[in-house]
Design an enzyme around this catalytic site. Sequence first.
Site, PDB file in Angstrom:
ATOM      1  N   GLU A  93       8.932  -4.081  10.711  1.00 13.35           N
ATOM      2  CA  GLU A  93       9.385  -2.788  10.187  1.00 13.35           C
ATOM      3  C   GLU A  93       9.950  -1.909  11.298  1.00 13.35           C
ATOM      4  OE1 GLU A  93       6.621  -0.938   7.519  1.00 13.35           O
ATOM      5  OE2 GLU A  93       7.803   0.919   7.400  1.00 13.35           O
TER       6      GLU A  93
ATOM      7  N   GLU B  25      -1.641  -5.574   8.521  1.00 14.90           N
ATOM      8  CA  GLU B  25      -0.878  -5.015   9.640  1.00 14.90           C
ATOM      9  C   GLU B  25      -1.578  -5.317  10.970  1.00 14.90           C
ATOM     10  OE1 GLU B  25      -0.238  -0.819   8.989  1.00 14.90           O
ATOM     11  OE2 GLU B  25       0.744  -1.163   7.055  1.00 14.90           O
TER      12      GLU B  25
ATOM     13  N   LYS C  88      -1.226  -9.507   2.711  1.00 19.62           N
ATOM     14  CA  LYS C  88      -0.525  -9.062   3.923  1.00 19.62           C
ATOM     15  C   LYS C  88      -1.430  -8.084   4.654  1.00 19.62           C
ATOM     16  CE  LYS C  88       3.254  -6.069   3.824  1.00 19.62           C
ATOM     17  NZ  LYS C  88       2.765  -4.906   4.589  1.00 19.62           N
TER      18      LYS C  88
ATOM     19  N   ASP D 237      -1.014  -6.086  -0.185  1.00 16.04           N
ATOM     20  CA  ASP D 237      -1.483  -5.487   1.069  1.00 16.04           C
ATOM     21  C   ASP D 237      -2.994  -5.304   1.070  1.00 16.04           C
ATOM     22  OD1 ASP D 237       0.560  -5.030   2.913  1.00 16.04           O
ATOM     23  OD2 ASP D 237       1.253  -3.223   1.872  1.00 16.04           O
TER      24      ASP D 237
ATOM     25  N   ASP E 273       0.840  -1.206   0.000  1.00 17.29           N
ATOM     26  CA  ASP E 273       0.000   0.000   0.000  1.00 17.29           C
ATOM     27  C   ASP E 273       0.874   1.255   0.000  1.00 17.29           C
ATOM     28  OD1 ASP E 273       0.900  -0.215   2.581  1.00 17.29           O
ATOM     29  OD2 ASP E 273      -1.072  -0.082   3.528  1.00 17.29           O
ATOM     30  N   SER E 274       2.211   1.061   0.008  1.00 15.81           N
ATOM     31  CA  SER E 274       3.122   2.184  -0.222  1.00 15.81           C
ATOM     32  C   SER E 274       2.917   2.746  -1.635  1.00 15.81           C
ATOM     33  CB  SER E 274       4.583   1.741  -0.054  1.00 15.81           C
ATOM     34  OG  SER E 274       4.834   0.549  -0.784  1.00 15.81           O
TER      35      SER E 274
HETATM   36  O1  KIV Z   1       3.570  -1.145   1.638  1.00 12.50           O
HETATM   37  C1  KIV Z   1       4.766  -1.454   1.745  1.00 12.50           C
HETATM   38  O2  KIV Z   1       5.615  -1.093   0.933  1.00 12.50           O
HETATM   39  C2  KIV Z   1       5.170  -2.264   2.895  1.00 12.50           C
HETATM   40  C3  KIV Z   1       6.623  -2.478   3.097  1.00 12.50           C
HETATM   41  C4  KIV Z   1       7.210  -1.282   3.728  1.00 12.50           C
HETATM   42  C5  KIV Z   1       6.907  -3.701   3.884  1.00 12.50           C
HETATM   43  O3  KIV Z   1       4.344  -2.716   3.638  1.00 12.50           O
END
Ligand code: KIV
Length: 273
Positions: A191, A124, A122, A92, A53-54
């Site tokens: 992280e 959180e 994934k 994510d 989600d980055s």
């Molecule tokens: O969204 C992302 O890029 C991440 C990484 C920082 C692990 O979750």
Amino acid sequence: MSVHKKVDAKKVTTHVLQSMKEHGEKIAMLTAYDYSTARVLDDAGIDILLVGDSASNVMAGNETTLPITLDHMIYHATSVVRAVGRAMVVVDLPFGSYQGNSKEALNSAIRIMKESGAHSIKLEGGANVSESVQRIISAGIPVMGHLGLTPQSIYKFGTYTVRATEEEEANQLVEDAKLLESLGCYAIVLEKIPADLGKRVAEEVKIPIIGIGAGQYVDGQVLVVHDMLGITKEFSPRFLRRYLNLYDNIKGAVENYIDDVKSKDFPNDDEQY
Ligand code: KIV
């Protein structure tokens, strides 16, 4: 095969990743959000591609990861999946698509798997998302956890500083990692935490631990591809190693192109019909 490779796999699966940990082979993971980049990374032999989600930050220019939607994530994931032959693709679950409602979490995970063809999701959190993790895994969807600095909770924490430096928070993180393992997660991202804590978690749980700013003792590393290629210029945390300076390289190339167009050097006789 690279001299550092101990596990030979035509396709990376959760079992391959587990085997890598057991054989002491480090797992290499990068983010990817589009087809063309994903092709290069897969061709280079990356083990895991994370459609993170980055994308909210590096693709859309948002300050946080909060605005990105499930539809956006599916769009990026679909493009990445199309490019990939060997790597495992993890996507994510975006903010608001799983917190506090395990039924919605399952629906979000199913949409990602069905519509993008990705291999895993994934999310959180630890104990606070245990019901969602359990439900998603029961549906046969592999889940990667994410502990330590969890950017979707940035407004709760207030800063992007190193997490779990105090004993109480460190112990809580270890407990959360053990809980995620017991629920059936196949791996966990840690992280921005102290390296000693990364080591402790990697030793105390059997599943692979993949770090970003979690030191050298964990089972693998992940970076945001725009950061390691030097496309993002301003972001320079201690854990980031830049392998290229693409921002300046691309800028130089574009400046040359502009000059060539303005000077009528481009196109020349050989570059036209
Ligand atoms: O969204 C992302 O890029 C991440 C990484 C920082 C692990 O979750």
